[in-house]
Design a protein around this motif. Structure first.
Motif, mmCIF file in Angstrom:
data_model
loop_
_atom_site.group_PDB
_atom_site.id
_atom_site.type_symbol
_atom_site.label_atom_id
_atom_site.label_comp_id
_atom_site.label_asym_id
_atom_site.label_seq_id
_atom_site.Cartn_x
_atom_site.Cartn_y
_atom_site.Cartn_z
ATOM 1 N N ALA A 278 0.828 -1.207 0.000
ATOM 2 C CA ALA A 278 0.000 0.000 0.000
ATOM 3 C C ALA A 278 0.863 1.258 0.000
ATOM 4 O O ALA A 278 0.542 2.243 -0.678
ATOM 5 C CB ALA A 278 -0.924 -0.014 1.219
ATOM 6 N N GLN A 279 1.974 1.245 0.731
ATOM 7 C CA GLN A 279 2.864 2.402 0.739
ATOM 8 C C GLN A 279 3.475 2.638 -0.632
ATOM 9 O O GLN A 279 3.547 3.783 -1.101
ATOM 10 C CB GLN A 279 3.954 2.187 1.789
ATOM 11 N N LYS A 280 3.914 1.570 -1.293
ATOM 12 C CA LYS A 280 4.499 1.730 -2.625
ATOM 13 C C LYS A 280 3.453 2.202 -3.630
ATOM 14 O O LYS A 280 3.737 3.036 -4.500
ATOM 15 C CB LYS A 280 5.109 0.405 -3.085
ATOM 16 N N THR A 281 2.228 1.675 -3.526
ATOM 17 C CA THR A 281 1.168 2.104 -4.443
ATOM 18 C C THR A 281 0.843 3.584 -4.256
ATOM 19 O O THR A 281 0.690 4.335 -5.225
ATOM 20 C CB THR A 281 -0.089 1.250 -4.219
ATOM 21 N N ALA A 282 0.732 4.011 -3.001
ATOM 22 C CA ALA A 282 0.462 5.426 -2.731
ATOM 23 C C ALA A 282 1.590 6.309 -3.250
ATOM 24 O O ALA A 282 1.338 7.397 -3.805
ATOM 25 C CB ALA A 282 0.267 5.634 -1.228
ATOM 26 N N PHE B 13 11.692 -5.359 -10.318
ATOM 27 C CA PHE B 13 10.520 -4.586 -9.907
ATOM 28 C C PHE B 13 9.274 -5.480 -9.851
ATOM 29 O O PHE B 13 8.504 -5.452 -8.889
ATOM 30 C CB PHE B 13 10.303 -3.429 -10.882
ATOM 31 N N ILE B 14 9.066 -6.288 -10.903
ATOM 32 C CA ILE B 14 7.907 -7.182 -10.927
ATOM 33 C C ILE B 14 8.023 -8.221 -9.816
ATOM 34 O O ILE B 14 7.032 -8.574 -9.155
ATOM 35 C CB ILE B 14 7.790 -7.851 -12.306
ATOM 36 N N SER B 15 9.228 -8.726 -9.567
ATOM 37 C CA SER B 15 9.422 -9.686 -8.477
ATOM 38 C C SER B 15 9.101 -9.061 -7.129
ATOM 39 O O SER B 15 8.522 -9.710 -6.252
ATOM 40 C CB SER B 15 10.870 -10.188 -8.486
ATOM 41 N N GLY B 16 9.453 -7.780 -6.965
ATOM 42 C CA GLY B 16 9.114 -7.096 -5.713
ATOM 43 C C GLY B 16 7.623 -6.972 -5.508
ATOM 44 O O GLY B 16 7.105 -7.148 -4.398
ATOM 45 N N VAL B 17 6.885 -6.674 -6.607
ATOM 46 C CA VAL B 17 5.421 -6.601 -6.499
ATOM 47 C C VAL B 17 4.844 -7.961 -6.133
ATOM 48 O O VAL B 17 3.947 -8.079 -5.291
ATOM 49 C CB VAL B 17 4.834 -6.079 -7.827
ATOM 50 N N ILE B 18 5.373 -9.039 -6.729
ATOM 51 C CA ILE B 18 4.899 -10.391 -6.406
ATOM 52 C C ILE B 18 5.176 -10.724 -4.942
ATOM 53 O O ILE B 18 4.331 -11.305 -4.246
ATOM 54 C CB ILE B 18 5.558 -11.417 -7.342
ATOM 55 N N LEU B 19 6.350 -10.372 -4.468
ATOM 56 C CA LEU B 19 6.681 -10.634 -3.062
ATOM 57 C C LEU B 19 5.729 -9.908 -2.131
ATOM 58 O O LEU B 19 5.275 -10.464 -1.122
ATOM 59 C CB LEU B 19 8.123 -10.201 -2.775
ATOM 60 N N LEU B 20 5.418 -8.653 -2.452
ATOM 61 C CA LEU B 20 4.518 -7.892 -1.591
ATOM 62 C C LEU B 20 3.108 -8.460 -1.631
ATOM 63 O O LEU B 20 2.402 -8.461 -0.617
ATOM 64 C CB LEU B 20 4.520 -6.423 -2.017
ATOM 65 N N VAL C 77 15.190 -5.959 6.669
ATOM 66 C CA VAL C 77 14.928 -4.679 7.328
ATOM 67 C C VAL C 77 14.249 -3.683 6.392
ATOM 68 O O VAL C 77 13.656 -2.707 6.848
ATOM 69 C CB VAL C 77 16.233 -4.072 7.884
ATOM 70 N N LYS C 78 14.318 -3.933 5.078
ATOM 71 C CA LYS C 78 13.701 -2.994 4.134
ATOM 72 C C LYS C 78 13.503 -3.700 2.805
ATOM 73 O O LYS C 78 14.344 -4.490 2.380
ATOM 74 C CB LYS C 78 14.586 -1.752 3.946
ATOM 75 N N MET C 79 12.370 -3.410 2.170
ATOM 76 C CA MET C 79 12.096 -3.942 0.837
ATOM 77 C C MET C 79 11.808 -2.777 -0.092
ATOM 78 O O MET C 79 10.894 -1.988 0.151
ATOM 79 C CB MET C 79 10.913 -4.918 0.870
ATOM 80 N N THR C 80 12.609 -2.640 -1.127
ATOM 81 C CA THR C 80 12.448 -1.567 -2.093
ATOM 82 C C THR C 80 11.900 -2.146 -3.396
ATOM 83 O O THR C 80 11.648 -3.343 -3.505
ATOM 84 C CB THR C 80 13.782 -0.860 -2.348
ATOM 85 N N ALA C 81 11.717 -1.269 -4.377
ATOM 86 C CA ALA C 81 11.205 -1.729 -5.659
ATOM 87 C C ALA C 81 12.212 -2.597 -6.397
ATOM 88 O O ALA C 81 11.835 -3.372 -7.271
ATOM 89 C CB ALA C 81 10.832 -0.527 -6.527
ATOM 90 N N ARG C 82 13.480 -2.519 -6.034
ATOM 91 C CA ARG C 82 14.509 -3.271 -6.748
ATOM 92 C C ARG C 82 15.084 -4.420 -5.945
ATOM 93 O O ARG C 82 15.419 -5.469 -6.499
ATOM 94 C CB ARG C 82 15.651 -2.325 -7.158
ATOM 95 N N ILE D 10 12.424 -15.100 -5.964
ATOM 96 C CA ILE D 10 11.459 -15.791 -6.810
ATOM 97 C C ILE D 10 12.085 -17.002 -7.495
ATOM 98 O O ILE D 10 11.455 -18.058 -7.624
ATOM 99 C CB ILE D 10 10.879 -14.825 -7.870
ATOM 100 N N THR D 11 13.325 -16.886 -7.936
ATOM 101 C CA THR D 11 13.946 -17.921 -8.768
ATOM 102 C C THR D 11 14.798 -18.903 -7.982
ATOM 103 O O THR D 11 15.233 -19.903 -8.546
ATOM 104 C CB THR D 11 14.812 -17.254 -9.851
ATOM 105 N N THR D 12 15.098 -18.649 -6.707
ATOM 106 C CA THR D 12 15.919 -19.561 -5.922
ATOM 107 C C THR D 12 15.158 -20.028 -4.688
ATOM 108 O O THR D 12 14.102 -19.504 -4.351
ATOM 109 C CB THR D 12 17.239 -18.893 -5.493
ATOM 110 N N ARG D 13 15.728 -21.017 -4.022
ATOM 111 C CA ARG D 13 15.119 -21.550 -2.810
ATOM 112 C C ARG D 13 15.408 -20.614 -1.643
ATOM 113 O O ARG D 13 16.552 -20.217 -1.412
ATOM 114 C CB ARG D 13 15.661 -22.950 -2.512
ATOM 115 N N VAL D 14 14.364 -20.276 -0.890
ATOM 116 C CA VAL D 14 14.484 -19.368 0.250
ATOM 117 C C VAL D 14 13.949 -20.077 1.487
ATOM 118 O O VAL D 14 12.828 -20.598 1.478
ATOM 119 C CB VAL D 14 13.702 -18.060 0.011
ATOM 120 N N VAL D 15 14.747 -20.113 2.539
ATOM 121 C CA VAL D 15 14.329 -20.673 3.827
ATOM 122 C C VAL D 15 13.940 -19.512 4.725
ATOM 123 O O VAL D 15 14.766 -18.645 5.022
ATOM 124 C CB VAL D 15 15.456 -21.508 4.474
ATOM 125 N N ASN D 16 12.675 -19.490 5.132
ATOM 126 C CA ASN D 16 12.157 -18.415 5.980
ATOM 127 C C ASN D 16 11.943 -18.979 7.372
ATOM 128 O O ASN D 16 11.106 -19.860 7.578
ATOM 129 C CB ASN D 16 10.846 -17.867 5.401
#
Length: 466
Positions: free
Chosen positions: A218-222, A267-274, A296-301, A321-327
């Motif tokens: 929502a912050q990025k969209t605004a 940029f598109i990957s960031g939108v998908i993550l959000l 600590v921070k997620m930007t458009a890139r 998006i393209t690699t394995r991520v352990v959360n």
């Protein structure tokens, strides 16, 4: 003054016109009456301000500690109290101007005084009220010069000259006035956009019922909407048709397709993550490439990871998006860890699990309960080792066992103390060395060398006598 440059000639003409006006005012009784009205209006405004300003300050100052919207509005209005004097003088001068024009059919002097009071108001606004560095710079180099030109009656003349001055760049031509107007309007619009973006981001960040990923989206969209509207308004103010940007938009599209594809992908990957929210701010993640840390921070890139040693790692969004991520932190789930230990072979190992599970379960950060006690500490026999019987206790905690937490060392301390309290020996490596062949014959020694014979002296025989 013949032969002088044109600019000097025009300056001298304006100076002569100003001197002629000044002489007219000095010789006119109507002008003197207007000067008197200006002075009277200023003194009356000064007297009223001295009485009114303390009352306004007391009325607009909210009680200490109040932070509601009414208190904030009162504090905002309070900062404009220094403008009371010039604005009150301007109003009183306007009343006097109507009287003078009805009597003398002239009000040039008093109109000049009104413009001077507006100049004083602009100066006070920039010097005492505005605190933002950008707005203060804009007021110092734009507002005050414009107010000064308006006060002396040269503003319209300057505007005409700027409009008449044309700049030619190839097939594009524009006036200096349109350039100045665009710079000023663009600065104000994008400052307002930045301020609006900060306010909207702060408001969205307070919506705790929203998921962190949704708040970030929502912050990025605004932000995109606010600056998009500011750009469209700027194009309209500068008189640039949006249809003329079609060629530029096509060029930008080609650039994205060839040279900026990685940026577009991130940029598109960031939108998908959000949108998905599988990795968001505050999560501790580990990527296939070995990068690990708290987001600590997620930007458009890219996403910025902070390790526990204080370093920041910038990871492009595409990698999520393209690699394995352990959360380790998704959805606030607990994490399970284990602490290995061993006991001596002399120990009754049937007693060890109960002792250790009770000791570890008493730690305040270790979780317990759940359906069927699935979160309770669980001590398991792992192996019969070379030096002792090997165990491991599994425990659940909220958080990551690293950095500021360090759960496993505290669990190991609890295990040590519990084993010592129950006289259970913690083994250490031991080796038994067996020496064989102790009855072997003594090694043969070499014979001692024979002693050299000593030399014997023999006395010579006596010779017979003749």
């Amino acid at each position: 003054m013949e032969g002088q440059p044109e600019i000097i000639t025009k300056a001298l003409d304006y100076a002569q016109q100003g001197w002629d006006i000044a002489k007219t005012w000095l010789m006119s009784p109507a002008a003197w009456s207007q000067f008197g009205l200006l002075l009277a209006a200023f003194l009356l405004a000064l007297l009223i301000t001295r009485k009114l300003r303390p009352v306004l300050t007391k009325l607009l100052t909210p009680p200490p500690g109040q932070t509601n919207i009414i208190a904030q509005a009162r504090r905002f209005v309070l900062i404009f109290v220094p403008l009371v004097l010039p604005l009150l003088a301007y109003v009183l001068t306007g009343i006097g101007e109507s009287v003078v024009r009805s009597l003398f059919d002239s009000g040039a002097v008093i109109a000049f005084g009104k413009r001077v009071f507006l100049f004083l108001a602009a100066r006070i606004l920039v010097k005492e009220i505005i605190s933002d560095p950008f707005l203060k710079m804009l007021g110092k180099f734009v507002l005050i010069p414009v107010a000064a030109l308006y006060a002396v009656g040269l503003l319209e003349l300057v505007f005409e000259k700027l409009n008449e001055t044309i700049i030619q760049l190839g097939n594009i031509s524009f006036s200096v006035m349109s350039l100045v107007r665009g710079v000023i309007a663009g600065s104000i619009l994008f400052w307002l956009g930045r301020w609006s973006n900060d306010q909207s981001s702060a408001f969205i960040a307070k919506q705790e019922e929203m998921r962190p990923a949704t708040r970030t989206l929502a912050q990025k969209t605004a932000e995109v909407l606010i600056f998009g509207v500011a750009f469209l308004l700027l194009m309209n103010i500068m008189g640039i048709s949006l249809t003329s940007l079609a060629v530029l938009g096509g060029a930008i599209g080609v650039g994205i397709g060839f040279g900026l594809q990685q940026i577009a992908s991130n940029f598109i990957s960031g939108v998908i993550l959000l949108l998905e929210g599988q990795s968001t701010v505050g999560d501790y993640v580990e990527l296939d490439g070995g990068e690990a840390g708290t987001i600590v921070k997620m930007t458009a890139r890219a996403a910025i990871l902070e390790t526990y040693d204080g370093r920041w790692i910038v990871v492009p969004n595409e990698h999520f998006i393209t690699t394995r991520v352990v959360n380790y932190s998704d959805s606030g789930s607990a994490n399970r860890y284990e602490a290995p230990f061993s006991v001596s072979y002399k120990t009754d190992i049937n007693l060890v699990p109960g002792i250790i599970e009770e000791a570890v379960g008493n730690l305040d950060f270790v979780l317990s309960g759940g359906d069927g006690g699935e979160l309770d500490p669980d001590c398991e026999l792992r192996a019969f080792g070379e030096n002792g019987v090997e165990f491991a206790v599994e425990f659940w905690v909220n958080g990551i066992d690293d950095g500021k937490n360090k759960f496993t060392p505290r669990v190991l301390f609890a295990i040590w103390n519990a084993l010592k309290d129950n006289d259970i020996e913690i083994p250490y490596p031991q080796r038994v060395v067996e020496l064989k062949g102790l009855d072997r014959p003594a090694p043969r020694t070499a014979p001692a060398p024979a002693a050299k014979p000593k030399a014997v002296k023999v006395a010579p025989k006596p010779k017979p006598e003749a």
